[in-house]
Design a protein around this motif. Structure first.
Motif, short mmCIF file in Angstrom:
data_model
loop_
_atom_site.label_atom_id
_atom_site.label_comp_id
_atom_site.label_asym_id
_atom_site.label_seq_id
_atom_site.Cartn_x
_atom_site.Cartn_y
_atom_site.Cartn_z
N MET A 93 0.85 -1.19 0.00
CA MET A 93 0.00 0.00 0.00
C MET A 93 0.88 1.24 0.00
O MET A 93 2.07 1.19 0.30
N LYS A 94 0.23 2.36 -0.36
CA LYS A 94 0.99 3.62 -0.41
C LYS A 94 0.42 4.62 0.58
O LYS A 94 -0.78 4.73 0.77
N PHE A 95 1.36 5.31 1.25
CA PHE A 95 1.04 6.41 2.15
C PHE A 95 1.44 7.70 1.43
O PHE A 95 2.64 7.95 1.22
N PRO A 96 0.49 8.53 1.02
CA PRO A 96 0.83 9.75 0.27
C PRO A 96 1.78 10.65 1.07
O PRO A 96 1.57 10.90 2.26
N LEU A 97 2.82 11.11 0.41
CA LEU A 97 3.82 11.94 1.08
C LEU A 97 3.26 13.34 1.32
O LEU A 97 2.75 13.99 0.41
N LEU A 98 3.33 13.77 2.57
CA LEU A 98 2.90 15.13 2.92
C LEU A 98 4.08 16.09 2.98
O LEU A 98 4.01 17.22 2.48
N LYS A 99 5.13 15.65 3.63
CA LYS A 99 6.33 16.48 3.76
C LYS A 99 7.53 15.66 3.31
O LYS A 99 7.84 14.62 3.89
N SER A 100 8.18 16.10 2.29
CA SER A 100 9.30 15.36 1.75
C SER A 100 10.51 15.44 2.67
O SER A 100 10.79 16.51 3.23
N PRO A 101 11.24 14.33 2.86
CA PRO A 101 12.50 14.41 3.60
C PRO A 101 13.41 15.43 2.90
O PRO A 101 13.49 15.45 1.66
N PRO A 102 14.07 16.28 3.66
CA PRO A 102 14.89 17.35 3.05
C PRO A 102 15.84 16.85 1.98
O PRO A 102 16.06 17.54 0.97
N LYS A 103 16.41 15.67 2.14
CA LYS A 103 17.40 15.19 1.18
C LYS A 103 16.77 14.74 -0.13
O LYS A 103 17.49 14.44 -1.09
N LEU A 104 15.43 14.65 -0.18
CA LEU A 104 14.76 14.26 -1.42
C LEU A 104 13.92 15.39 -2.01
O LEU A 104 13.35 15.25 -3.09
N VAL A 125 14.94 4.51 -10.98
CA VAL A 125 15.50 5.16 -9.81
C VAL A 125 15.87 6.61 -10.15
O VAL A 125 16.67 6.86 -11.04
N MET A 126 15.24 7.54 -9.41
CA MET A 126 15.49 8.97 -9.64
C MET A 126 16.63 9.49 -8.76
O MET A 126 17.45 10.30 -9.19
N SER A 127 16.66 9.03 -7.49
CA SER A 127 17.71 9.48 -6.58
C SER A 127 17.74 8.54 -5.38
O SER A 127 16.77 7.84 -5.10
N THR A 128 18.86 8.56 -4.68
CA THR A 128 19.03 7.72 -3.48
C THR A 128 19.67 8.55 -2.38
O THR A 128 20.58 9.36 -2.65
N CYS A 129 19.16 8.36 -1.17
CA CYS A 129 19.73 9.07 -0.01
C CYS A 129 19.77 8.12 1.18
O CYS A 129 19.24 7.01 1.13
N VAL A 130 20.40 8.53 2.28
CA VAL A 130 20.58 7.67 3.43
C VAL A 130 19.76 8.14 4.62
O VAL A 130 19.80 7.54 5.67
N ASP A 131 18.96 9.15 4.48
CA ASP A 131 18.24 9.69 5.64
C ASP A 131 16.85 10.18 5.22
O ASP A 131 16.74 11.02 4.31
N LEU A 132 15.82 9.64 5.86
CA LEU A 132 14.44 10.07 5.59
C LEU A 132 13.90 10.94 6.72
O LEU A 132 12.68 11.13 6.84
N ALA A 133 14.79 11.45 7.55
CA ALA A 133 14.37 12.24 8.71
C ALA A 133 13.56 13.45 8.29
O ALA A 133 13.76 14.02 7.21
N ASP A 134 12.62 13.83 9.17
CA ASP A 134 11.78 15.02 9.02
C ASP A 134 10.76 14.90 7.90
O ASP A 134 10.15 15.91 7.52
N GLY A 135 10.55 13.71 7.41
CA GLY A 135 9.49 13.51 6.42
C GLY A 135 8.22 13.03 7.09
O GLY A 135 8.24 12.53 8.22
#
Length: 616
Positions: A253-264, A332-342
């Motif tokens: 299932m998908k959870f719609p993104l409300l606030k993107s992690p800063p790194k993305l 794959v559009m981009s890859t990061c190591v931190d999803l904080a603050d999303g």
């Protein structure tokens, strides 16, 4: 012989049986057939073999009579009292791990009792005075369920009627087992057996409970525990068995993104929709979701579905496998190591925000590397919620049905059946369901009802094993455990489990002696309340908790000390203690007369685990 002390019987065993069952006349003929007479009789006197009138064998129909007569003539029943009366400088104490009073004697009982009997007789022959009081574990759900299975309309019985049926069932099982143990010639104090439903035993158990509570080892808390909807009670982890072929309805299932992690943020086009991709085997827990967890220090990718143009966030290591399962192509559009603050939106509940949070329990073995988090229905989920001050709302009742708080679409639906289906339909209607598939995996079942378990938050009583872990481990290292692997398992368990749920929502057991304020739910237990309850229990047993009015169990003085005004402002608690607390406190009753209340050996129930305690 015992160091020059004559045995308590007049005739040896062989003579006793020989007199009772003389050798048949045809014996000589059988000796001729074996070449022991006739032509070979000249060699008879050259072979030094024992001569006896003891019969070589008995017909099966005569064996029961032979056993009984042998016991009577050899004084088996008097052996224990005889050895207790003689003068001995040392005492050996074997504490009887009580068998369970829920069935006929079987080979497990035989193995257990024979091991104990061999041990006791060995020390008796060395001149020790043996202390061995047999007993029975008499409370608990297995006995309650078996007793109620014999009654039509059992669901309509009152607590006292259930307790009476369970007691009668246990008493019948005890008599069957006891008569078998005596007949086997087990040397024990059969005149003074202990039973965990005896009033004095129950009173001692309550004393131990309060001592642990007073020292801070027992506490009450609201958190998720293993819950049996079929038995409507909490269970300990050891009371589970795992069905390796259980089939769950897993969903992507998908959870719609409300606030993107800063790194993305820079990667996601503001006009494009983006969602966090989550997999779960328990869709019924989605209404209780409060967060989505990711693995710290792991790579996460944002991918674009070449078919729909949607953007999804998932673990970099799970991109290919997830695309294959969903039968889609991911770029794959981009890859990061931190999803904080999303953060993301709940898939079915408008206006609920689910933050993206790091959690060490997330793995990359299956799914998408992102875990839906329902604090009321998972131990790790609850830890995350506690750390981040998230709600732990339970939407499921004692029978495993959604409550009114779950909403009209789910209310009164069984979470493992039609409730699960309803949640999947809600995900479908919201456009959040990407795929559903059957998933075969290991799943916990109630070992008694053989029905699936759930994890459910509720208010329970716990032993804080974290506080006693270090001391317990040090003491355990001084105990010789046979086999050694059993000690290792116990040490590992103490490391792994920080609490033990000791409350059960049944009525055949020792009640947890706590009163609750009607309006606030605040619990009342202190030295005065426990003293009052123990006095009543010693005289009437724990049935009094259900039969007596609260005024006879709770004094005005105890209420006043707690700052209360009226005894009638309180109600009696309805939980009972886990039966392992029953048997685990047996030492407090059985070893009252033993030196320092310490046994030399504790052989546990129907297993081969032998604990040689310090000093033994």
């Amino acid at each position: 012989m015992l160091r020059g002390v004559s045995p308590p019987v007049a005739a040896p065993l062989a003579v006793a049986q020989a007199e009772a069952f003389p050798q048949p006349a045809s014996q000589a003929a059988r000796e001729d057939d074996r070449g022991l007479a006739g032509a070979d009789s000249q060699y008879r006197d050259t072979v030094l073999v024992p001569r006896s009138r003891f019969p070589a064998q008995l017909p099966g129909r005569l064996q029961p009579e032979a056993e009984l007569e042998t016991q009577q003539k050899c004084g088996f029943s008097e052996l224990y009292s005889w050895q207790r009366q003689r003068k001995a400088k040392q005492e050996f104490c074997l504490h009887d791990g009580p068998p369970y009073a829920n069935g006929d004697p079987h080979v497990g009982h035989a193995l257990n009792k024979i091991l104990k009997d061999i041990t006791n007789r060995f020390y008796m022959m060395r001149g020790y005075k043996v202390h061995y009081v047999p007993g029975w574990d008499c409370h608990g759900l297995p006995i309650e369920l078996k007793a109620l299975s014999e009654v039509k309309g059992a669901e309509n019985l009152s607590p006292m009627e259930i307790r009476q049926k369970a007691r009668e069932f246990a008493e019948r099982a005890i008599e069957k087992q006891k008569s078998a143990f005596i007949r086997w010639g087990v040397m024990a104090d059969w005149a003074n057996c202990y039973r965990t439903f005896d009033p004095k035993y129950e009173a001692n158990q309550l004393r131990v409970f309060y001592k642990m509570y007073d020292k801070g080892f027992i506490y009450q808390d609201y958190k998720p525990v293993f819950w049996s909807p079929s038995a409507k009670t909490a269970l300990a982890e050891a009371e589970l068995e795992y069905n390796e072929q259980h089939v769950s309805r897993s969903v992507y299932m998908k959870f719609p993104l409300l606030k993107s992690p800063p790194k993305l943020t820079s990667v996601i086009d503001g006009s494009s929709s983006a969602s966090v991709l989550v997999w779960t085997t328990q869709p019924w827990t989605v209404p209780a979701n409060q967060a989505v967890c990711y693995m710290p220090d792991s790579a996460y990718s944002i991918v674009k579905c070449t078919t729909t143009g949607e953007h999804f966030i998932l673990a970099a290591d799970r991109v290919e496998s997830t695309a294959a399962v969903l039968d889609r192509q991911f770029e794959v559009m981009s890859t990061c190591v931190d999803l904080a603050d999303g953060s993301c939106a709940h898939p079915t509940i408008p206006d609920r925000v689910s933050p993206l949070l790091p959690a060490n329990h997330v793995t990359m073995a299956k799914g998408t590397g992102l875990v839906h988090t329902a604090p009321a229905h998972g131990m790790e989920d609850y830890s995350v919620a506690s750390h981040h001050q998230l709600p732990t709302d339970c939407l499921v009742d004692e029978g495993g049905f959604f409550t009114e708080a779950a909403g009209p679409e789910l209310q009164n639906k069984n979470v493992l059946e039609e409730g699960n289906e309803a949640v999947i339909q809600m995900l479908q209607a919201a456009g959040s369901l990407l795929k559903e598939e059957k998933y075969v995996h290991s799943y916990p079942y109630d070992w008694r009802t053989k029905k699936p378990m759930i994890i459910r938050a509720s208010k329970q009583w716990f032993v804080n094993t974290a506080n006693v872990k270090a001391t317990a481990q040090e003491v355990l290292k001084k105990v010789k455990v046979i086999p050694t692997s059993a000690a290792n398992r116990m040490l590992e368990m103490l490391d792994r489990r920080t609490f033990w749920c000791i409350s059960r929502q049944r009525c055949w057991g020792v009640p947890i002696p706590v009163f609750y304020q009607k309006n606030t739910g605040e619990c009342l237990i202190n030295s005065e309340t426990i003293t009052d309850v123990i006095k009543v229990v010693e005289q009437q047993g724990t049935d009094a908790w259900w039969t007596l009015p609260i005024e006879q169990l709770l004094s005005k003085e105890a209420v006043a000390k707690a700052g209360g005004h009226d005894v009638l402002d309180y109600v009696k608690g309805q939980d009972v203690l886990d039966i392992w607390f029953d048997s685990g406190t047996s030492w407090a009753h059985v070893l009252e007369g033993a030196a320092q209340q310490v046994a030399d050996i504790y052989l546990y129930k129907n297993t081969l685990k032998v604990y040689c305690l310090p000093g033994g």
